[in-house]
Design an enzyme around this catalytic site. Structure first.
Site, PDB file in Angstrom:
ATOM      1  N   HIS A 153       0.880  -1.190   0.000  1.00  0.00           N
ATOM      2  CA  HIS A 153       0.000   0.000   0.000  1.00  0.00           C
ATOM      3  C   HIS A 153       0.910   1.231   0.000  1.00  0.00           C
ATOM      4  O   HIS A 153       1.477   1.575  -1.025  1.00  0.00           O
ATOM      5  CB  HIS A 153      -0.920  -0.102   1.211  1.00  0.00           C
ATOM      6  CG  HIS A 153      -2.054   0.861   1.235  1.00  0.00           C
ATOM      7  ND1 HIS A 153      -2.332   1.740   0.232  1.00  0.00           N
ATOM      8  CD2 HIS A 153      -3.016   1.084   2.179  1.00  0.00           C
ATOM      9  CE1 HIS A 153      -3.399   2.465   0.551  1.00  0.00           C
ATOM     10  NE2 HIS A 153      -3.832   2.077   1.731  1.00  0.00           N
ATOM     11  N   HIS A 213      -2.503  -2.271 -10.320  1.00  0.00           N
ATOM     12  CA  HIS A 213      -3.383  -1.681  -9.314  1.00  0.00           C
ATOM     13  C   HIS A 213      -4.650  -2.511  -9.256  1.00  0.00           C
ATOM     14  O   HIS A 213      -5.098  -3.016 -10.276  1.00  0.00           O
ATOM     15  CB  HIS A 213      -3.719  -0.234  -9.721  1.00  0.00           C
ATOM     16  CG  HIS A 213      -4.254   0.576  -8.602  1.00  0.00           C
ATOM     17  ND1 HIS A 213      -5.588   0.565  -8.256  1.00  0.00           N
ATOM     18  CD2 HIS A 213      -3.632   1.398  -7.721  1.00  0.00           C
ATOM     19  CE1 HIS A 213      -5.749   1.358  -7.219  1.00  0.00           C
ATOM     20  NE2 HIS A 213      -4.594   1.866  -6.869  1.00  0.00           N
ATOM     21  N   ASP A 218       2.767   5.322  -7.417  1.00  0.00           N
ATOM     22  CA  ASP A 218       4.028   5.165  -6.685  1.00  0.00           C
ATOM     23  C   ASP A 218       5.249   5.059  -7.587  1.00  0.00           C
ATOM     24  O   ASP A 218       6.376   5.107  -7.100  1.00  0.00           O
ATOM     25  CB  ASP A 218       3.972   3.912  -5.810  1.00  0.00           C
ATOM     26  CG  ASP A 218       2.907   4.048  -4.755  1.00  0.00           C
ATOM     27  OD1 ASP A 218       2.939   5.053  -4.043  1.00  0.00           O
ATOM     28  OD2 ASP A 218       2.039   3.171  -4.673  1.00  0.00           O
TER      29      ASP A 218
HETATM   30  C1  COA Z   1      -1.146  -3.371  -6.595  1.00  0.00           C
HETATM   31  C2  COA Z   1      -1.275  -4.902  -6.596  1.00  0.00           C
HETATM   32  C3  COA Z   1      -1.102  -5.391  -5.140  1.00  0.00           C
HETATM   33  C4  COA Z   1      -2.657  -5.274  -7.106  1.00  0.00           C
HETATM   34  O1  COA Z   1      -2.753  -6.626  -7.021  1.00  0.00           O
HETATM   35  P1  COA Z   1      -4.040  -7.492  -7.450  1.00  0.00           P
HETATM   36  O2  COA Z   1      -5.145  -6.615  -7.915  1.00  0.00           O
HETATM   37  O3  COA Z   1      -4.317  -8.413  -6.326  1.00  0.00           O
HETATM   38  O4  COA Z   1      -3.507  -8.261  -8.729  1.00  0.00           O
HETATM   39  P2  COA Z   1      -2.937  -9.715  -8.756  1.00  0.00           P
HETATM   40  O5  COA Z   1      -1.910  -9.886  -7.694  1.00  0.00           O
HETATM   41  O6  COA Z   1      -4.123 -10.670  -8.759  1.00  0.00           O
HETATM   42  O7  COA Z   1      -2.222  -9.764 -10.168  1.00  0.00           O
HETATM   43  C5  COA Z   1      -2.841 -10.146 -11.381  1.00  0.00           C
HETATM   44  C6  COA Z   1      -1.758 -10.722 -12.304  1.00  0.00           C
HETATM   45  O8  COA Z   1      -0.812  -9.699 -12.622  1.00  0.00           O
HETATM   46  C7  COA Z   1       0.483 -10.035 -12.089  1.00  0.00           C
HETATM   47  N1  COA Z   1       1.005  -8.818 -11.461  1.00  0.00           N
HETATM   48  C8  COA Z   1       0.311  -7.888 -10.742  1.00  0.00           C
HETATM   49  N2  COA Z   1       1.108  -6.876 -10.399  1.00  0.00           N
HETATM   50  C9  COA Z   1       2.326  -7.177 -10.903  1.00  0.00           C
HETATM   51  C10 COA Z   1       3.554  -6.490 -10.862  1.00  0.00           C
HETATM   52  N3  COA Z   1       3.680  -5.317 -10.254  1.00  0.00           N
HETATM   53  N4  COA Z   1       4.612  -7.076 -11.481  1.00  0.00           N
HETATM   54  C11 COA Z   1       4.485  -8.257 -12.096  1.00  0.00           C
HETATM   55  N5  COA Z   1       3.339  -8.942 -12.160  1.00  0.00           N
HETATM   56  C12 COA Z   1       2.274  -8.402 -11.575  1.00  0.00           C
HETATM   57  C13 COA Z   1       0.233 -11.128 -11.064  1.00  0.00           C
HETATM   58  O9  COA Z   1       1.359 -11.968 -10.911  1.00  0.00           O
HETATM   59  C14 COA Z   1      -0.935 -11.835 -11.668  1.00  0.00           C
HETATM   60  O10 COA Z   1      -0.476 -12.639 -12.740  1.00  0.00           O
HETATM   61  P3  COA Z   1      -1.110 -14.090 -13.006  1.00  0.00           P
HETATM   62  O11 COA Z   1      -2.532 -13.800 -13.405  1.00  0.00           O
HETATM   63  O12 COA Z   1      -0.275 -14.648 -14.081  1.00  0.00           O
HETATM   64  O13 COA Z   1      -1.007 -14.824 -11.710  1.00  0.00           O
HETATM   65  C15 COA Z   1      -0.186  -5.541  -7.513  1.00  0.00           C
HETATM   66  O14 COA Z   1      -0.365  -5.098  -8.831  1.00  0.00           O
HETATM   67  C16 COA Z   1       1.231  -5.292  -7.014  1.00  0.00           C
HETATM   68  O15 COA Z   1       1.721  -6.022  -6.157  1.00  0.00           O
HETATM   69  N6  COA Z   1       1.899  -4.224  -7.571  1.00  0.00           N
HETATM   70  C17 COA Z   1       3.218  -3.889  -7.096  1.00  0.00           C
HETATM   71  C18 COA Z   1       3.106  -3.127  -5.796  1.00  0.00           C
HETATM   72  C19 COA Z   1       2.599  -1.724  -5.995  1.00  0.00           C
HETATM   73  O16 COA Z   1       3.059  -0.998  -6.858  1.00  0.00           O
HETATM   74  N7  COA Z   1       1.632  -1.327  -5.138  1.00  0.00           N
HETATM   75  C20 COA Z   1       1.095   0.024  -5.131  1.00  0.00           C
HETATM   76  C21 COA Z   1      -0.333   0.076  -5.464  1.00  0.00           C
HETATM   77  S1  COA Z   1      -0.865   1.764  -5.523  1.00  0.00           S
END
Ligand code: COA
Length: 428
Positions: A267, A306, A362
């Site tokens: 987050h 996101h 971010d």
């Molecule tokens: C923000 C976040 C937690 C959202 O997660 P979510 O909605 O739960 O999405 P998921 O984790 O289900 O990801 C969906 C798919 O995209 C991939 N993915 C998501 N974010 C990714 C990233 N930053 N890098 C690489 N792969 C990513 C996942 O591995 C998943 O792939 P799969 O379908 O092959 O398993 C996630 O995108 C993330 O961890 N981003 C990096 C951290 C970040 O920047 N957070 C700030 C948010 S404002």
């Protein structure tokens, strides 16, 4: 005819018409679907609330597919261009842009409350020299509840207003003290002749000069970053604020919990993770190898993806522009070249494109904060300052919503069935 969803229960052969309102069904309408008299009724299972609305809200609108973010109907781009953080906070809290007189009074009230109780200073002095500023921040916000016991009067409008003024006004002072503490410098008292952002810079960076000279470019950049972070509807920390607040605890205690949620790397800690990632990559030549590892599931591309935005985060676009203005003053952050190349490659790569992974807020904010002289440990604190207005607006909306009760989700119990206690000596 009203919109309804017709459900046939194959177990009983019965049919149910469930009303659809505002694009949603009420989960409690499913309770009537029972399989026998012992059954307490159907519930929904939605880990991480992927598809469950927990409230009706009038504060922030997001269309994740189109990349739209609006506070009270005003597009974020227009607010970032024309507004100030305090004006935006007023809008978020009270629903309308203030008149000139209202803005003056609001600003006066906020600037009246910027000082901290001297005992708070002593409390902060008790932290280790290397205490993480976000840990200091959330503990201090929690400690406020002991300084302002009147905050327990949560259904008294005047009392709520007072806490709102205090919270918005004091969070920059806590943040600045936490920062000065971590680098062993004396605390700087607020200078209320300055703007909200200007005073914050003064409390952070003033040395021996009698009057701190605020750089207008950095001041405006900070205002923009504050506007962009002021609210983001039902994210993890806001849900924590509403959830804790639903127990009718005072707003300081609830906000300590919200700040704790923001501390997490998924987050508010994401921009810190972005900088770590850029440092680890080290140079533009190493990017293809890094992308390969991300695609193989060995780590994430931080600052990308996101839960809600499945297109370019509108805030990321504004931040990218702001970065250029800041770097013109501070000098270019050498990590920027890596970030730009990473973004270029990722936006063309099938893995990221097919998963709709775009830069989020971010991705560039950490680069700006670093160029402005903030250590990475301050990043979540810089997020918490403006998010305070969003948290308390959402908290107040929750309190005044007659549909809300104490938050208490259900569970699907999948553990052991009832069994008899086994004496210690008889356990194998
Ligand atoms: C923000 C976040 C937690 C959202 O997660 P979510 O909605 O739960 O999405 P998921 O984790 O289900 O990801 C969906 C798919 O995209 C991939 N993915 C998501 N974010 C990714 C990233 N930053 N890098 C690489 N792969 C990513 C996942 O591995 C998943 O792939 P799969 O379908 O092959 O398993 C996630 O995108 C993330 O961890 N981003 C990096 C951290 C970040 O920047 N957070 C700030 C948010 S404002």
């Amino acid at each position: 005819m009203a919109d309804t969803l017709t459900i046939t229960d194959n177990r009983t052969g019965k049919q149910y018409d469930i009303p659809i309102k505002d694009g949603a069904i009420r989960a409690t309408d499913l309770k009537q679907i029972k399989n026998g008299t012992e059954d307490t009724g159907l519930i929904t299972y939605d880990p991480a609330f992927m598809s469950t609305a927990s409230c009706r809200s009038r504060i922030t609108f997001i269309d994740g597919d189109k990349g739209i973010l609006e506070y009270r109907g005003y597009p974020i781009e227009q607010l970032a261009e024309h507004s100030t953080y305090l004006e935006t906070a007023y809008l978020i809290l009270f629903g309308e842009l203030p008149t000139d007189a209202q803005l003056k009074e609001w600003t006066k009230q906020i600037m009246l409350h910027t000082m901290l109780h001297e005992n708070i200073k002593k409390l902060m002095e008790g932290f280790q020299y290397d205490a993480h500023p976000m840990g200091v921040f959330l503990s201090t916000v929690g400690a406020f509840s002991t300084f302002y016991p009147d905050a327990k009067q949560i259904f008294d409008e005047q009392s709520r207003k007072k806490q709102i003024h205090r919270l918005i006004a004091k969070v920059p002072t806590i943040a600045a003290y936490a920062f000065r503490h971590s680098i062993g410098r004396p605390y700087v008292y607020p200078d209320n002749d300055l703007s909200f952002a200007g005073n914050f810079l003064n409390m952070l960076f003033k040395m021996t000069e009698l009057k701190y000279q605020v750089n207008p470019v950095l001041e405006r950049a900070l205002e923009i970053l504050f506007i962009l972070h002021a609210d983001h509807e039902q994210n993890c920390s806001t849900s924590a604020m509403r959830g804790i607040g639903s127990s009718h605890v005072d707003p300081y205690s609830a906000m300590a919990g919200a700040a704790a949620a923001l501390y997490g790397p998924l987050h508010g800690g994401a921009n810190e993770a972005v900088l770590r990632m850029l440092n680890e990559i080290g140079s533009v030549q190493n990017i293809p190898g890094f992308i390969k590892r991300v695609k193989a599931g060995e780590g994430r591309l931080m600052g990308f993806g996101h839960r809600v935005y499945k297109s370019y985060d509108p805030r990321a676009k504004i931040i990218k522009r702001t970065a250029d203005q800041v770097f013109a003053v501070t000098g270019r952050n050498p990590l920027l070249d890596i970030a730009l190349e990473l973004e270029r490659i990722a936006l063309e790569d099938e893995y990221f494109v097919s998963r709709k992974l775009y830069p989020n807020v971010d991705f560039y904010s950490g680069l700006i904060y670093q160029a402005m002289g903030f250590p990475v440990t301050m990043f979540p604190v810089l997020f918490a300052i403006p998010r305070t207005s969003g948290w308390i607006a959402q908290w107040e909306e929750m309190l005044l919503d007659p549909e809300q009760k104490i938050a208490r989700p259900r569970q699907l119990y999948i553990g052991a069935k009832r069994r008899e206690y086994v004496a210690l000596e008889k356990r194998s």
